[in-house]
Design a protein around this motif. Structure first.
Motif, PDB file in Angstrom:
ATOM      1  N   ILE A  57       0.911  -1.076  -0.115  1.00 31.56           N
ATOM      2  CA  ILE A  57       0.007   0.070  -0.081  1.00 31.56           C
ATOM      3  C   ILE A  57       0.973   1.372  -0.050  1.00 31.56           C
ATOM      4  O   ILE A  57       0.612   2.126  -0.662  1.00 31.56           O
ATOM      5  CB  ILE A  57      -0.844  -0.054   1.260  1.00 31.56           C
ATOM      6  N   GLY A  58       2.006   1.187   0.814  1.00 31.10           N
ATOM      7  CA  GLY A  58       2.770   2.304   0.784  1.00 31.10           C
ATOM      8  C   GLY A  58       3.597   2.491  -0.532  1.00 31.10           C
ATOM      9  O   GLY A  58       3.982   3.652  -0.903  1.00 31.10           O
ATOM     10  N   ILE A  65       3.425   3.394   5.722  1.00 32.75           N
ATOM     11  CA  ILE A  65       2.293   2.788   6.655  1.00 32.75           C
ATOM     12  C   ILE A  65       2.607   1.733   7.389  1.00 32.75           C
ATOM     13  O   ILE A  65       2.625   1.567   8.411  1.00 32.75           O
ATOM     14  CB  ILE A  65       1.115   2.352   5.770  1.00 32.75           C
ATOM     15  N   GLN A  66       3.852   1.084   6.618  1.00 31.20           N
ATOM     16  CA  GLN A  66       4.262  -0.228   7.394  1.00 31.20           C
ATOM     17  C   GLN A  66       5.196   0.224   8.711  1.00 31.20           C
ATOM     18  O   GLN A  66       5.231  -0.601   9.729  1.00 31.20           O
ATOM     19  CB  GLN A  66       5.257  -1.052   6.379  1.00 31.20           C
ATOM     20  N   ARG A  67       5.873   1.382   8.601  1.00 31.47           N
ATOM     21  CA  ARG A  67       6.624   1.919   9.749  1.00 31.47           C
ATOM     22  C   ARG A  67       5.431   2.268  11.011  1.00 31.47           C
ATOM     23  O   ARG A  67       5.956   2.103  11.880  1.00 31.47           O
ATOM     24  CB  ARG A  67       7.461   2.756   9.185  1.00 31.47           C
ATOM     25  N   PHE A  68       4.443   2.852  10.542  1.00 29.06           N
ATOM     26  CA  PHE A  68       3.514   3.466  11.387  1.00 29.06           C
ATOM     27  C   PHE A  68       3.009   2.100  12.153  1.00 29.06           C
ATOM     28  O   PHE A  68       2.650   2.127  13.165  1.00 29.06           O
ATOM     29  CB  PHE A  68       2.531   4.249  10.998  1.00 29.06           C
ATOM     30  N   ALA A  69       2.620   1.062  11.422  1.00 30.75           N
ATOM     31  CA  ALA A  69       1.845  -0.103  11.675  1.00 30.75           C
ATOM     32  C   ALA A  69       2.979  -1.052  12.741  1.00 30.75           C
ATOM     33  O   ALA A  69       2.243  -1.452  13.633  1.00 30.75           O
ATOM     34  CB  ALA A  69       1.394  -0.857  10.533  1.00 30.75           C
ATOM     35  N   GLY A  84       9.199   7.403   0.772  1.00 30.04           N
ATOM     36  CA  GLY A  84       9.828   6.236   1.197  1.00 30.04           C
ATOM     37  C   GLY A  84      11.415   6.170   0.696  1.00 30.04           C
ATOM     38  O   GLY A  84      11.607   4.980   0.259  1.00 30.04           O
ATOM     39  N   PHE A  85      11.850   7.154   0.892  1.00 30.88           N
ATOM     40  CA  PHE A  85      13.669   7.341   0.593  1.00 30.88           C
ATOM     41  C   PHE A  85      13.578   7.198  -0.839  1.00 30.88           C
ATOM     42  O   PHE A  85      14.530   6.073  -1.511  1.00 30.88           O
ATOM     43  CB  PHE A  85      14.572   6.568   1.267  1.00 30.88           C
ATOM     44  N   CYS A  86      12.781   7.684  -1.660  1.00 25.24           N
ATOM     45  CA  CYS A  86      12.554   7.659  -3.134  1.00 25.24           C
ATOM     46  C   CYS A  86      12.279   6.301  -3.477  1.00 25.24           C
ATOM     47  O   CYS A  86      12.895   5.402  -4.531  1.00 25.24           O
ATOM     48  CB  CYS A  86      13.778   8.244  -3.839  1.00 25.24           C
ATOM     49  N   THR A  90      11.178   1.524   0.718  1.00 29.19           N
ATOM     50  CA  THR A  90      10.066   0.997   0.639  1.00 29.19           C
ATOM     51  C   THR A  90      10.224  -0.360   0.007  1.00 29.19           C
ATOM     52  O   THR A  90      10.033  -1.405   0.327  1.00 29.19           O
ATOM     53  CB  THR A  90       8.993   1.744  -0.222  1.00 29.19           C
ATOM     54  N   ILE A  91      11.259  -0.405  -1.152  1.00 30.25           N
ATOM     55  CA  ILE A  91      11.572  -1.845  -1.815  1.00 30.25           C
ATOM     56  C   ILE A  91      12.403  -2.360  -0.684  1.00 30.25           C
ATOM     57  O   ILE A  91      12.320  -3.869  -0.722  1.00 30.25           O
ATOM     58  CB  ILE A  91      12.450  -1.446  -3.139  1.00 30.25           C
TER      59      ILE A  91
END
Length: 124
Positions: A57-58, A65-69, A84-86, A90-91
């Motif tokens: 989703i992020g 979102i994964q970091r907030f969760a 997401g640091f470009c 996120t990857i």
């Protein structure tokens, strides 16, 4: 708890490493405390699939979102404002979603253990 039936096996996405950690962590608890631990832990834990979904989703929507969760609010804000640091971060989180979940679940297990040791009284 019944030694022949491991309730941790019923948790979604549970790994052998997590089961071993949980068994070792709850070794000093009596049966009622273990049941209470399981109830608290299973309600608060995140499965690796949940973290993977949040990361996807992020990747396609709101970054971090994964970091907030997982309770990492500072990193979540950083991911949000830097895309997401470009997308590199996120990857990396897509690849490491299992370790993110395990790290969070270990923290939750420690907190659940403290609650169970107090006899089921919620922490204030």
């Amino acid at each position: 708890m019944d030694p022949y039936q491991n309730p941790y096996m019923t948790l979604p996405g549970v790994s052998a490493e997590e089961i071993g950690f949980l068994q070792q962590a709850t070794n000093g608890l009596n049966e009622n405390q273990q049941k209470y631990f399981f109830m608290v832990y299973s309600g608060r834990r995140k499965s690796p699939q949940d973290i993977l979904i949040f990361t996807l989703i992020g990747f396609f929507g709101i970054n971090g979102i994964q970091r907030f969760a997982t309770g990492q609010t500072g990193m979540g804000i950083l991911f949000l404002f830097t895309w997401g640091f470009c997308w590199i971060g996120t990857i990396i989180d897509l690849v490491n979603h299992r370790s993110l979940a395990l790290e969070y679940n270990k923290k939750v297990a420690y907190e659940s253990y403290q609650i169970a040791q107090m006899g089921g009284q919620p922490m204030v």
